[in-house]
Write a protein that holds these residues in place. Structure first.
Motif, mmCIF file in Angstrom:
data_model
loop_
_atom_site.group_PDB
_atom_site.id
_atom_site.type_symbol
_atom_site.label_atom_id
_atom_site.label_comp_id
_atom_site.label_asym_id
_atom_site.label_seq_id
_atom_site.Cartn_x
_atom_site.Cartn_y
_atom_site.Cartn_z
ATOM 1 N N GLY A 480 0.841 -1.195 0.000
ATOM 2 C CA GLY A 480 0.000 0.000 0.000
ATOM 3 C C GLY A 480 0.873 1.241 0.000
ATOM 4 N N VAL A 481 0.675 2.106 -0.981
ATOM 5 C CA VAL A 481 1.439 3.358 -1.055
ATOM 6 C C VAL A 481 0.554 4.469 -0.494
ATOM 7 C CG1 VAL A 481 2.715 4.937 -2.540
ATOM 8 C CG2 VAL A 481 2.628 2.493 -3.109
ATOM 9 N N ILE A 482 0.909 4.979 0.698
ATOM 10 C CA ILE A 482 0.093 5.988 1.374
ATOM 11 C C ILE A 482 0.579 7.377 0.989
ATOM 12 C CG2 ILE A 482 -0.700 6.887 3.586
ATOM 13 C CD1 ILE A 482 -0.394 4.168 4.793
ATOM 14 N N TYR A 510 6.294 -6.654 -7.064
ATOM 15 C CA TYR A 510 5.301 -5.982 -6.239
ATOM 16 C C TYR A 510 4.033 -5.634 -7.020
ATOM 17 C CZ TYR A 510 9.238 -5.155 -3.060
ATOM 18 O OH TYR A 510 10.320 -5.300 -2.226
ATOM 19 N N GLN A 511 2.908 -5.650 -6.302
ATOM 20 C CA GLN A 511 1.656 -5.109 -6.819
ATOM 21 C C GLN A 511 1.261 -3.949 -5.905
ATOM 22 O OE1 GLN A 511 -1.709 -7.780 -6.949
ATOM 23 N NE2 GLN A 511 -3.147 -6.130 -7.378
ATOM 24 N N PRO A 512 1.441 -2.699 -6.349
ATOM 25 C CA PRO A 512 1.142 -1.560 -5.475
ATOM 26 C C PRO A 512 -0.357 -1.255 -5.430
ATOM 27 C CG PRO A 512 1.928 -0.758 -7.566
ATOM 28 C CD PRO A 512 1.981 -2.263 -7.654
ATOM 29 N N ILE A 513 -0.808 -0.754 -4.300
ATOM 30 C CA ILE A 513 -2.206 -0.338 -4.126
ATOM 31 C C ILE A 513 -2.187 1.091 -3.599
ATOM 32 C CG2 ILE A 513 -4.342 -0.753 -2.835
ATOM 33 C CD1 ILE A 513 -3.425 -3.742 -2.748
ATOM 34 N N PRO A 514 -2.758 2.049 -4.350
ATOM 35 C CA PRO A 514 -2.712 3.445 -3.899
ATOM 36 C C PRO A 514 -3.679 3.692 -2.746
ATOM 37 C CG PRO A 514 -3.834 3.283 -6.022
ATOM 38 C CD PRO A 514 -3.371 1.911 -5.681
ATOM 39 N N ILE A 515 -3.167 4.275 -1.664
ATOM 40 C CA ILE A 515 -3.953 4.592 -0.476
ATOM 41 C C ILE A 515 -3.842 6.091 -0.229
ATOM 42 C CG2 ILE A 515 -4.344 4.118 1.976
ATOM 43 C CD1 ILE A 515 -4.575 1.577 0.361
ATOM 44 N N PHE A 516 -4.973 6.766 -0.139
ATOM 45 C CA PHE A 516 -4.972 8.210 0.126
ATOM 46 C C PHE A 516 -5.351 8.443 1.577
ATOM 47 C CE2 PHE A 516 -6.734 12.540 0.085
ATOM 48 C CZ PHE A 516 -5.741 13.210 -0.618
ATOM 49 N N LEU A 578 -10.545 -1.368 -10.211
ATOM 50 C CA LEU A 578 -11.324 -0.731 -9.152
ATOM 51 C C LEU A 578 -11.955 0.540 -9.713
ATOM 52 C CD1 LEU A 578 -11.964 -0.648 -6.019
ATOM 53 C CD2 LEU A 578 -9.989 0.866 -5.824
ATOM 54 N N GLN A 579 -13.260 0.708 -9.496
ATOM 55 C CA GLN A 579 -13.976 1.825 -10.116
ATOM 56 C C GLN A 579 -14.153 3.013 -9.177
ATOM 57 O OE1 GLN A 579 -14.733 1.893 -13.231
ATOM 58 N NE2 GLN A 579 -14.746 -0.220 -13.922
ATOM 59 N N GLU A 580 -14.331 2.765 -7.862
ATOM 60 C CA GLU A 580 -14.632 3.841 -6.927
ATOM 61 C C GLU A 580 -13.742 3.732 -5.692
ATOM 62 O OE1 GLU A 580 -18.761 3.886 -5.937
ATOM 63 O OE2 GLU A 580 -19.423 4.149 -8.026
ATOM 64 N N PRO A 581 -13.465 4.864 -5.017
ATOM 65 C CA PRO A 581 -12.659 4.801 -3.787
ATOM 66 C C PRO A 581 -13.398 4.051 -2.688
ATOM 67 C CG PRO A 581 -13.558 7.009 -4.118
ATOM 68 C CD PRO A 581 -13.879 6.238 -5.353
ATOM 69 N N GLN A 582 -12.649 3.369 -1.835
ATOM 70 C CA GLN A 582 -13.248 2.595 -0.744
ATOM 71 C C GLN A 582 -12.517 2.926 0.552
ATOM 72 O OE1 GLN A 582 -12.966 -1.523 -1.930
ATOM 73 N NE2 GLN A 582 -14.365 -1.266 -3.664
ATOM 74 N N GLN A 583 -13.258 3.376 1.545
ATOM 75 C CA GLN A 583 -12.639 3.658 2.842
ATOM 76 C C GLN A 583 -12.248 2.342 3.500
ATOM 77 O OE1 GLN A 583 -14.775 6.275 5.457
ATOM 78 N NE2 GLN A 583 -13.134 6.324 6.971
ATOM 79 N N ILE A 584 -11.070 2.309 4.102
ATOM 80 C CA ILE A 584 -10.586 1.090 4.740
ATOM 81 C C ILE A 584 -10.017 1.421 6.113
ATOM 82 C CG2 ILE A 584 -10.120 -0.269 2.646
ATOM 83 C CD1 ILE A 584 -7.257 0.683 2.753
ATOM 84 N N ALA A 590 -4.084 -4.231 7.268
ATOM 85 C CA ALA A 590 -3.201 -5.324 7.695
ATOM 86 C C ALA A 590 -3.543 -6.625 6.988
ATOM 87 C CB ALA A 590 -3.313 -5.503 9.211
ATOM 88 N N ASN A 591 -4.822 -6.841 6.701
ATOM 89 C CA ASN A 591 -5.243 -8.106 6.065
ATOM 90 C C ASN A 591 -4.982 -8.129 4.561
ATOM 91 O OD1 ASN A 591 -6.197 -9.313 8.436
ATOM 92 N ND2 ASN A 591 -8.185 -8.280 8.262
ATOM 93 N N MET A 592 -4.956 -6.966 3.942
ATOM 94 C CA MET A 592 -4.863 -6.931 2.479
ATOM 95 C C MET A 592 -3.445 -6.687 1.957
ATOM 96 S SD MET A 592 -6.741 -3.225 1.819
ATOM 97 C CE MET A 592 -6.395 -3.007 0.089
ATOM 98 N N LEU A 593 -2.503 -6.276 2.842
ATOM 99 C CA LEU A 593 -1.180 -5.873 2.374
ATOM 100 C C LEU A 593 -0.058 -6.668 3.028
ATOM 101 C CD1 LEU A 593 -1.630 -1.987 2.622
ATOM 102 C CD2 LEU A 593 -1.863 -3.388 0.572
#
Length: 901
Positions: A480-482, A510-516, A578-584, A590-593
């Motif tokens: 996750g890239v914050i 790596y497979q990056p996931i953008p986190i805002f 992924l089409q829409e932002p999702q709050q996490i 911790a479970n996804m990254l």
């Protein structure tokens, strides 16, 4: 497949081409392609560039090499053409210092496919395309004819009118007509009568808004200046020259010789003198105005334009639209982007520095009108015979007319460009979009009927590799890239985060996931965001889009339709999107990254609070731990600790809003008792040059204090003017700020500002080892190093390694002493992972070396142009390798902590 990335070139857009070439080099999918950097110098030589040089901030940082550049008393920067006419042996020696010269007939020995990142003349005009076709090298983008049309704004006008496209009224001023000075006033009257005001004047073969002016008033002198600007001519009067002090004269020469804003070099003066070097130009102007009775000097670049295009001004919404071809060769217009800018011209700075303009995608119009824009863009793409992709700019006028202008066959390829921004709207990240460009270009080259068998085999091989690549995604580590945050550094954080994301996305590991991240210091809000939202223009746009979806918004109906039209592209190159932002939550994180890369700057991010939250959930992260981060975020505390350990730091003091509110006059007088003007004022816990100002008098002190202690978000205009703040320059609100003595040479024989990076690793015994990189010498144009100079491609100059001495051995001795000081700083502060340390260095007359520490950044900027990548390259790390080492350290540290518990 070996991809020769051809970038640089002779044009005025060479710096953006250089930065775009670096983007392609870094983002090519490493499982499919081998990137081969082919730099074209300003004389047209093709150079197989030493890969580490691609990470320099600007071309001038490495070419011509520093040791071949003649001494400049005023530190004036030059390109190769300023060395004048060179003998073949001299030129070959210069090229040999940066790489290997290659001839076009040898291209096939080095690469299989040419990815064209060149801009302007020689790159977008069919020249390079024809050369590559002659030597049977497939290349990206449009072919010869479409490129030749796409470069010439005047020819485009004729083509567009012939094909029934709306066009503003226009006229052409040929160079030979402009040369008749006595006819100019009548010409101006005629143009304003026929076209009205405002007038738009353009250099017809340039991009990036170079040579463009908007003339609003019926002022002949302004008109003459604007036309000369498009011809790359500048008239200087003796009176104006003599009004300037020495510094002003040097600055004027710098502006004149800037290839984007000025006229560049070489120039021809009135007396037919050809001038190559800025120092030579300075001397020429001095001597002409001092020794002769000359009242005016006219200077014209040797690469002038044959004519100037003059258009009537269009009032309406400005937009840009990328058109691509699907698997069947059918043109698909991506969603047009509206450009909201701060002035009449979408200029070079607004185009390439995040936060100075806004991109609204799709354009804010009813759906029917957006579709009309798309239809017109497709019609123009097909009428001009464009291939693969093109960028079409235009206006939607106040009466609903669609005007298309300036089609580009090679779009800018910076991470924030329309090229990637709009591709993300159909779900392609930059790496995937580049793969699409290469694959589609191969298919288009086959249609030319040349070299068909070899190209078909190449295409089939690539298709098999792409299919295999999709199957391998499941095995990659998820990071996750914050990015983002809510400080004045949020826009640069987004730039850093995107860069990290893109480097990881093109890797096999790596497979990056953008986190805002948004919210407040009391409560962080985390969102997984789609790639199209990640590539919005800046942090505020991303936050706005997240809030839109949170409040029940849905994707624009035009976007849904375009995604459907482009489904064959997306399915092949991106898979599920992924089409829409999702709050996490942090527990979901911790479970996804497998790990997190914090790309935040300042607070939050560098203050230890986010690190504490990640440790609570056992999530590995990059950079220093909690305690170290809590110290280094505070410049005052950092320097106090370093001072106690015997390090050199500036004399400083914290001043508070409470004291100022109690009695402003006493506040100012107390500051003046303790610090002599000029001194430095800055926030104690922000970086990225945010609100760092050299304060020279009471008026500036009052302005700075009023701004930083203001109650609301809006700047106070009179104080912003006093501090000469740039358009949209961020200025934070604080409760305290830091004042420091201005660090100066103090008699040292050599004095320079440096920034040094470091990396840590674990030794077999579990101890931490530090790798200190060669520091970069930072050259500031103004009073302090600006945001642009740190992060905008083509701005400023960072010399790596720093030039401590002209003698190589002595230089290394000084460098080793500086690096030893930086190591001490890292050890004192218990820095981990990586960091950037800023300092001044004094080399004294007795050859002693003093390193004066300014600040420590525990999560330094990681934008493509930042100098830490220049430093790591010297040690053999490409940016991806460096990022991989940082992540590996974080995961190993987390594993060691888990073992202890």
């Amino acid at each position: 497949m070996r991809i020769g990335i051809i970038f640089g070139g002779p044009s005025r857009e060479r710096e953006i081409s250089f930065a775009g070439g670096r983007t392609v080099f870094d983002n090519l999918d490493k499982t499919l392609f081998e990137a081969v950097p082919v730099f074209v110098d300003s004389l047209g030589n093709f150079i197989l560039l030493d890969w580490h040089l691609i990470y320099k901030g600007t071309i001038r940082d490495f070419y011509p090499p520093v040791d071949t550049v003649p001494y400049s008393a005023h530190h004036l920067q030059i390109y190769l053409e300023s060395l004048g006419e060179l003998e073949k042996e001299e030129l070959d020696a210069i090229i040999g210092k940066v790489g290997k010269k290659i001839q076009p007939h040898k291209f096939k020995e080095h690469f299989d496919f040419a990815f064209l990142a060149l801009h302007g003349p020689y790159g977008e005009d069919g020249n390079i395309q024809g050369l590559l076709e002659w030597y049977r090298i497939p290349y990206s983008g449009s072919g010869i004819l479409a490129s030749a049309i796409g470069i010439d704004k005047i020819v485009q006008k004729q083509f567009m009118q012939n094909n029934g496209f709306a066009s503003p009224s226009y006229s052409v001023i040929p160079a030979e007509v402009w040369a008749r000075v006595e006819d100019r006033p009548a010409m101006f009257e005629q143009l304003t009568y026929e076209l009205g005001l405002p007038l738009v004047l353009k250099a017809p073969h340039q991009g990036s808004s170079i040579g463009v002016s908007v003339l609003k008033d019926p002022d002949f002198e302004e008109f003459e200046t604007a036309v000369n600007k498009s011809f790359f001519t500048k008239n200087i009067s003796k009176d104006a020259w003599q009004e300037l002090d020495n510094a002003g004269k040097v600055n004027l020469v710098k502006q004149l010789t800037d290839i984007r804003e000025g006229i560049g070099l070489p120039v021809i003066a009135d007396d037919e003198t050809e001038i190559y070097h800025p120092e030579e130009l300075l001397k020429h102007l001095q001597s002409v105005f001092t020794l002769t009775g000359t009242e005016f000097v006219s200077l014209t670049n040797v690469e002038t334009e044959p004519a100037v295009l003059v258009e009537s001004f269009i009032r309406g919404k400005e937009f840009s639209c990328i058109v691509v071809q699907d698997a069947d060769g059918k043109a698909v217009a991506l969603p047009p982007t509206e450009i909201v800018k701060g002035n009449d011209v979408f200029d070079y700075r607004s185009k390439y520095l995040p936060g100075l303009s806004r991109k609204i995608t799709p354009i804010d119009l009813p759906e029917e009108q957006i579709q009309k824009i798309r239809q017109e863009c497709v019609r123009l793409f097909e009428a001009f015979g464009f291939n693969v992709y093109a960028r079409l700019d235009g206006f939607f006028s106040e009466n609903g007319t669609i005007f298309l202008n300036d089609p580009n066959t090679t779009s800018g390829m910076l991470p924030s460009s329309f090229f990637f921004h709009q591709a993300a709207e159909i779900g392609l990240n930059p790496s995937q979009f580049l793969t699409y460009i290469i694959r589609t270009s191969l298919a288009e080259r086959i249609k030319s009927g040349k070299n068909v068998l070899a190209l078909t085999q190449m295409l089939e091989t690539l298709d098999r590799a792409i299919a295999g690549n999709r199957m391998a995604v499941q095995d990659k580590m998820k990071v996750g890239v914050i990015m983002g945050g809510y400080s004045s550094e949020r826009h640069i954080s987004v730039e850093s985060g995107r860069n990290i994301y893109e480097k990881l996305a093109s890797s096999a590991k790596y497979q990056p996931i953008p986190i805002f991240l948004t919210g407040s210091s009391e409560q962080y809000k985390l969102y997984e965001i789609p790639v199209n939202i990640m590539l919005k223009d800046n942090a505020d746009d991303i936050k706005e889009k997240i809030e839109f979806y949170e409040n029940g918004g849905h994707a624009h109906p035009v976007l849904d339709k375009i995604r459907q039209e482009a489904i064959s592209i997306t399915a092949t190159f991106a898979g599920n999107v992924l089409q829409e932002p999702q709050q996490i939550s942090f527990s979901q994180l911790a479970n996804m990254l497998d790990a997190v890369f914090i790309a935040l700057h300042g607070r939050p991010g560098e203050d230890g609070a986010l690190q504490a939250k990640l440790e609570e959930f056992g999530i590995p992260y990059n950079g220093s731990g909690i305690a170290s981060s809590q110290i280094t975020i505070n410049k005052y505390d950092t320097n106090e600790i370093l001072r106690k350990h015997g390090m050199h730091v500036a004399q400083h003091a914290l001043v508070s809003k409470a004291d100022w509110q109690k009695n402003a006059t006493d506040f100012y007088e107390k500051v003046e008792v303790n610090f002599s003007y000029p001194f430095i004022a800055k926030p104690s816990d922000d970086g990225c040059s945010s609100a760092v100002k050299k304060i020279k008098n009471r008026e500036e002190l009052e302005a700075f204090t009023n701004l930083i202690f203001r109650e609301g978000d809006d700047l106070i205009p009179e104080h912003a003017r006093t501090l000469a703040l740039n358009y949209k320059e961020e200025f934070p609100n604080k409760q305290v700020y830091l004042i420091e003595n201005l660090i100066s040479a103090e008699g040292a024989k050599h004095f320079l500002e440096v920034t040094g990076g470091l990396l840590t690793k674990f030794l077999p015994d579990g101890k931490v080892a530090y790798e200190i990189f060669e520091a970069s010498e930072a050259l500031a144009v103004g009073e302090v190093l600006s945001l642009e100079e740190k992060f905008l491609a083509g701005e400023g100059q960072n010399i790596t390694p720093a030039r401590y001495d002209s003698d190589p051995e002595r230089r290394q001795e000084i460098s080793d002493k500086v690096k030893a000081d930086l190591l001490k700083v890292a050890q004192i502060l218990n820095i981990e992972g990586y960091a950037r340390i800023d300092a001044f260095v004094r080399v004294l007359e007795n050859d002693e070396v003093e390193t004066i520490i300014i600040e420590v950044n525990s999560l330094p900027g990681m934008t493509p142009a930042t100098c830490i990548f220049h430093q790591t390259a010297i040690n053999g790390y490409k940016p991806y390798d460096f990022i991989d080492k940082i992540l590996t350290y974080g995961m190993e540290r987390n594993h060691k902590k888990a073992q202890v518990h």
